[in-house]
Design a protein around this motif. Structure first.
Motif, PDB file in Angstrom:
ATOM      1  N   PRO A  60       0.848  -1.205   0.000  1.00  0.00           N
ATOM      2  CA  PRO A  60       0.000   0.000   0.000  1.00  0.00           C
ATOM      3  C   PRO A  60       0.881   1.252   0.000  1.00  0.00           C
ATOM      4  CG  PRO A  60      -0.532  -1.458   1.856  1.00  0.00           C
ATOM      5  CD  PRO A  60       0.682  -2.014   1.191  1.00  0.00           C
ATOM      6  N   LEU A  61       0.434   2.295  -0.662  1.00  0.00           N
ATOM      7  CA  LEU A  61       1.201   3.541  -0.709  1.00  0.00           C
ATOM      8  C   LEU A  61       1.056   4.364   0.563  1.00  0.00           C
ATOM      9  CD1 LEU A  61       0.478   4.649  -4.372  1.00  0.00           C
ATOM     10  CD2 LEU A  61       2.525   3.536  -3.466  1.00  0.00           C
ATOM     11  N   VAL A  62      -0.084   4.233   1.226  1.00  0.00           N
ATOM     12  CA  VAL A  62      -0.351   5.001   2.440  1.00  0.00           C
ATOM     13  C   VAL A  62      -0.921   4.086   3.520  1.00  0.00           C
ATOM     14  CG1 VAL A  62      -0.717   7.188   1.230  1.00  0.00           C
ATOM     15  CG2 VAL A  62      -2.651   5.672   1.624  1.00  0.00           C
ATOM     16  N   ASP A  63      -0.767   4.506   4.783  1.00  0.00           N
ATOM     17  CA  ASP A  63      -1.348   3.743   5.886  1.00  0.00           C
ATOM     18  C   ASP A  63      -2.787   4.184   6.126  1.00  0.00           C
ATOM     19  OD1 ASP A  63      -1.239   6.137   7.331  1.00  0.00           O
ATOM     20  OD2 ASP A  63       0.482   5.523   8.530  1.00  0.00           O
ATOM     21  N   ALA A  64      -3.396   3.661   7.176  1.00  0.00           N
ATOM     22  CA  ALA A  64      -4.801   3.959   7.474  1.00  0.00           C
ATOM     23  C   ALA A  64      -5.040   5.446   7.726  1.00  0.00           C
ATOM     24  CB  ALA A  64      -5.254   3.141   8.676  1.00  0.00           C
ATOM     25  N   ASP A  65      -3.989   6.176   8.132  1.00  0.00           N
ATOM     26  CA  ASP A  65      -4.111   7.611   8.400  1.00  0.00           C
ATOM     27  C   ASP A  65      -3.755   8.467   7.194  1.00  0.00           C
ATOM     28  OD1 ASP A  65      -4.857   7.137  11.074  1.00  0.00           O
ATOM     29  OD2 ASP A  65      -2.747   6.911  11.640  1.00  0.00           O
ATOM     30  N   GLY A  66      -3.444   7.824   6.070  1.00  0.00           N
ATOM     31  CA  GLY A  66      -3.095   8.568   4.863  1.00  0.00           C
ATOM     32  C   GLY A  66      -1.633   8.974   4.772  1.00  0.00           C
ATOM     33  N   ASN A  67      -0.781   8.446   5.668  1.00  0.00           N
ATOM     34  CA  ASN A  67       0.647   8.763   5.649  1.00  0.00           C
ATOM     35  C   ASN A  67       1.379   7.843   4.673  1.00  0.00           C
ATOM     36  OD1 ASN A  67       0.454  10.665   7.844  1.00  0.00           O
ATOM     37  ND2 ASN A  67       0.159   8.893   9.162  1.00  0.00           N
ATOM     38  N   ARG A  68       2.323   8.399   3.943  1.00  0.00           N
ATOM     39  CA  ARG A  68       3.155   7.613   3.016  1.00  0.00           C
ATOM     40  C   ARG A  68       3.915   6.571   3.815  1.00  0.00           C
ATOM     41  NH1 ARG A  68       5.023   4.970  -0.637  1.00  0.00           N
ATOM     42  NH2 ARG A  68       6.477   5.640  -2.237  1.00  0.00           N
ATOM     43  N   VAL A  69       3.953   5.337   3.309  1.00  0.00           N
ATOM     44  CA  VAL A  69       4.674   4.259   3.982  1.00  0.00           C
ATOM     45  C   VAL A  69       5.802   3.765   3.077  1.00  0.00           C
ATOM     46  CG1 VAL A  69       2.773   3.536   5.463  1.00  0.00           C
ATOM     47  CG2 VAL A  69       2.962   2.576   3.185  1.00  0.00           C
ATOM     48  N   PRO A  70       6.899   3.299   3.668  1.00  0.00           N
ATOM     49  CA  PRO A  70       8.048   2.864   2.877  1.00  0.00           C
ATOM     50  C   PRO A  70       7.774   1.556   2.133  1.00  0.00           C
ATOM     51  CG  PRO A  70       8.427   2.387   5.191  1.00  0.00           C
ATOM     52  CD  PRO A  70       7.140   3.147   5.108  1.00  0.00           C
ATOM     53  N   CYS A  71       8.538   1.355   1.056  1.00  0.00           N
ATOM     54  CA  CYS A  71       8.405   0.156   0.235  1.00  0.00           C
ATOM     55  C   CYS A  71       9.788  -0.201  -0.314  1.00  0.00           C
ATOM     56  CB  CYS A  71       7.426   0.430  -0.895  1.00  0.00           C
ATOM     57  SG  CYS A  71       7.301  -0.900  -2.106  1.00  0.00           S
TER      58      CYS A  71
END
Length: 85
Positions: A60-71
């Protein structure tokens, strides 16, 4: 060009407990640095097809709060396009 394969991850990587996605991405970054250190020419040849490209990933590009997450794809693109060298 022919597909250049990488060796299996070192034992410490296989047995290490991954805490979260950020930790997994950092382990992947460390693994890529090790591959580059051990075979810089082979590593660069392996990365060449990625230069200037986009990568698709199932992360996923963002977490449940809409924050960018690493990949891990972010790490590959950063290295292939001249960052984190």
């Amino acid at each position: 060009p022919a597909l250049v394969t990488r060796p299996d991850p070192p034992d410490w990587m296989i047995t290490r407990t991954i805490r979260d996605r950020a930790d997994a991405v950092e382990c992947f970054r460390h693994l890529m640095r090790g591959y580059r250190f051990n075979d810089e020419d082979g590593f660069e040849e392996w990365l060449d097809p990625l230069v200037g490209r986009d990568l698709a990933c199932w992360c996923p590009l963002v977490d449940a709060d809409g924050n960018r997450v690493p990949c891990h794809a972010d790490t590959l693109l950063e290295i292939a396009n001249g960052g984190a060298r």
